[in-house]
Design a protein around this motif. Structure first.
Motif, mmCIF file in Angstrom:
data_model
loop_
_atom_site.group_PDB
_atom_site.id
_atom_site.type_symbol
_atom_site.label_atom_id
_atom_site.label_comp_id
_atom_site.label_asym_id
_atom_site.label_seq_id
_atom_site.Cartn_x
_atom_site.Cartn_y
_atom_site.Cartn_z
ATOM 1 N N ASN A 80 0.801 -1.229 0.000
ATOM 2 C CA ASN A 80 0.000 0.000 0.000
ATOM 3 C C ASN A 80 0.834 1.278 0.000
ATOM 4 N N VAL A 81 2.113 1.218 -0.381
ATOM 5 C CA VAL A 81 2.941 2.424 -0.308
ATOM 6 C C VAL A 81 2.467 3.498 -1.290
ATOM 7 N N LEU A 82 2.006 3.092 -2.488
ATOM 8 C CA LEU A 82 1.530 4.078 -3.453
ATOM 9 C C LEU A 82 0.250 4.752 -2.956
ATOM 10 N N LEU A 83 -0.629 3.953 -2.336
ATOM 11 C CA LEU A 83 -1.856 4.521 -1.782
ATOM 12 C C LEU A 83 -1.530 5.507 -0.672
ATOM 13 N N LEU A 84 -0.591 5.142 0.200
ATOM 14 C CA LEU A 84 -0.194 6.045 1.273
ATOM 15 C C LEU A 84 0.432 7.324 0.723
ATOM 16 N N ALA A 85 1.228 7.177 -0.348
ATOM 17 C CA ALA A 85 1.862 8.352 -0.952
ATOM 18 C C ALA A 85 0.814 9.315 -1.511
ATOM 19 N N ILE A 86 -0.233 8.766 -2.122
ATOM 20 C CA ILE A 86 -1.301 9.609 -2.663
ATOM 21 C C ILE A 86 -2.058 10.292 -1.530
ATOM 22 N N ILE A 87 -2.347 9.534 -0.469
ATOM 23 C CA ILE A 87 -3.069 10.100 0.670
ATOM 24 C C ILE A 87 -2.252 11.214 1.317
ATOM 25 N N MET A 88 -0.933 11.059 1.333
ATOM 26 C CA MET A 88 -0.070 12.069 1.957
ATOM 27 C C MET A 88 -0.182 13.433 1.284
#
Length: 434
Positions: free
Chosen positions: A313-321
């Motif tokens: 989920n690193v890409l999802l977290l990056a987008i949320i950030m």
């Protein structure tokens, strides 16, 4: 590995004999006869340093957010058009974002203490000089250079926090406080900036200088030597020190600069213009080129290791950030100008109407943010933050004039602040306790 007591036990090779190993307890970290053993400063000194790093992060972010409410006054003093005024916050944010990754790598290769002191001093010196700008060109150049100074202090402060707080629970708490300080600075920029504007916009920058320069000097003596914080020998996982990736640095910096430049131009000249489309296309094209290059070089030297994309989920977290930054920027730019230009409020009136954001931010930081994960896991906290942010967007969409402040704007600000600050805190921690 844990001993019978509460002390932390580490198994490390002794420097005098590569074949031997020993168990080192937390109290043994005080001995300095072995260069491989990190020597942690006292608990009081570490928390004082956390306060110093948090203040630096607060000033870095506040230097950008406080400028929004001062745009009208600065434009009048320096005879700047609306298009030129947009570059006062954007030039700072552009250089901060463009050089952040590079600054982190410089901090890794060289001393994070040196990088932090240079960056914090840089911020103070240029903030002291900026109000003396004789013209708008000089002011914009100094704003851009100030952003580079801020980019130096943020990753180096994080690196020092990680070294100073090796215990996972303490480290998680310290990083959450550090991240929250940026969110609070974003929220308080308009509030404090509006009060300071009663005197002059110059004092926004002079106050930054008056705080940062003495603290930068103090940090020279308070921050321990890098050799006392981490082993000086290499491990099997990292047989050598990393090298500077100059091509990767160029590709990453050029990609961000061009992309943000194109977005900024779209607000002034329109989307269908060459000045907008060319930098946007080049910026988008350079980023995958940068990622490809990172996959080709030695992972030790890479600015972004390809292995990071294997994290769940690193890409999802990056987008949320990215959402908290967009949210607070839009709130500050749009509503501060709307309240002054269309609704007839002075800077103090605007500051008072943004005051609830700071109150809610403080509550979220001090109380809600420390609810244990056993009660609410990471996924539910992220979902809750996103829900509050969405509710805020709906309320703000129906805030048509000043009469809707209490019915729509105020609850929208409060919901959005709580939700976005929780998103910022949780994604900044990269906690895997879900």
């Amino acid at each position: 590995m844990a001993s019978g007591s509460n002390s932390l036990a580490l198994s490390v090779p002794l420097a005098l004999s590569p074949s031997r190993s020993a168990t080192i307890h937390a109290e043994d970290l005080r001995f300095e006869d072995d260069p491989i053993i990190p020597v942690l400063p006292s608990s009081t000194r570490r928390w004082i340093l956390l306060s110093l790093f948090t203040t630096a992060n607060f000033l870095d972010v506040w230097c950008g957010s406080a400028a929004f409410v001062a745009l009208a006054q600065m434009g009048e003093d320096l005879d700047m058009t609306l298009a030129e005024l947009t570059w006062i916050p954007n030039s700072y944010a552009l250089c901060l974002a463009a050089f952040l990754l590079t600054a982190g790598r410089i901090s890794d290769i060289y001393s994070p203490k040196l990088v932090f002191v240079v960056g914090f001093s840089w911020l103070g010196i240029l903030s002291l000089a900026l109000p003396f700008s004789p013209n708008k060109e000089c002011l914009l150049v100094l704003r851009a250079l100030t952003g580079i100074g801020a980019s130096l202090s943020i990753p180096s402060a994080l690196a020092l926090i990680v070294h100073l707080f090796p215990d996972p629970k303490e480290q998680s708490f310290a990083i959450s406080i550090f991240a929250a300080s940026g969110g609070i600075a974003n929220l308080s920029g308009l509030i404090l900036g509006g009060v300071i504007l009663l005197e002059s916009w110059h004092w926004i920058y002079w106050i930054i200088a008056l705080i940062s320069l003495p603290l930068a000097a103090l940090s020279i003596f308070l921050i321990p030597s890098p050799k006392s914080l981490k082993p000086t020998t290499h491990t099997d996982d990292q047989p050598r020190l990393p090298k500077m990736d100059y091509l990767g640095t160029f590709l990453q910096t050029a990609s961000i600069v061009l992309f943000v430049f194109g977005l900024t131009n779209s607000n002034t000249v329109g989307w269908a213009k060459v000045e907008t489309l060319v930098p946007l296309v080049l910026g988008v094209a350079l980023f995958p080129t940068f990622l490809y290059w990172q996959g080709k070089i030695d992972p030790i030297d890479a600015l972004v290791s390809p292995s990071i994309f294997k994290i769940r989920n690193v890409l999802l977290l990056a987008i949320i950030m990215t959402t908290p930054g967009f949210y607070w920027t839009i709130i500050q730019v749009f509503y501060s100008n709307l309240m002054q230009d269309s609704w007839g409020y002075n800077p103090i009136g605007v500051a008072l109407r943004f005051l609830p954001l700071g109150v809610v931010g403080g509550i979220v930081t001090l109380f809600i943010g420390h609810v244990p994960f056993k009660y609410f896991s990471l996924r539910y906290r992220l979902a809750g933050g996103a829900f509050l942010g969405s509710a805020s967007a709906v309320l703000l969409a129906f805030a048509f004039d000043s009469s809707t402040y209490y019915s729509h704007l105020l609850p929208g600000f409060m919901f959005g602040t709580a939700g976005e600050l929780e998103l910022k805190r949780r994604t900044s921690l990269f906690d895997q306790q879900d």
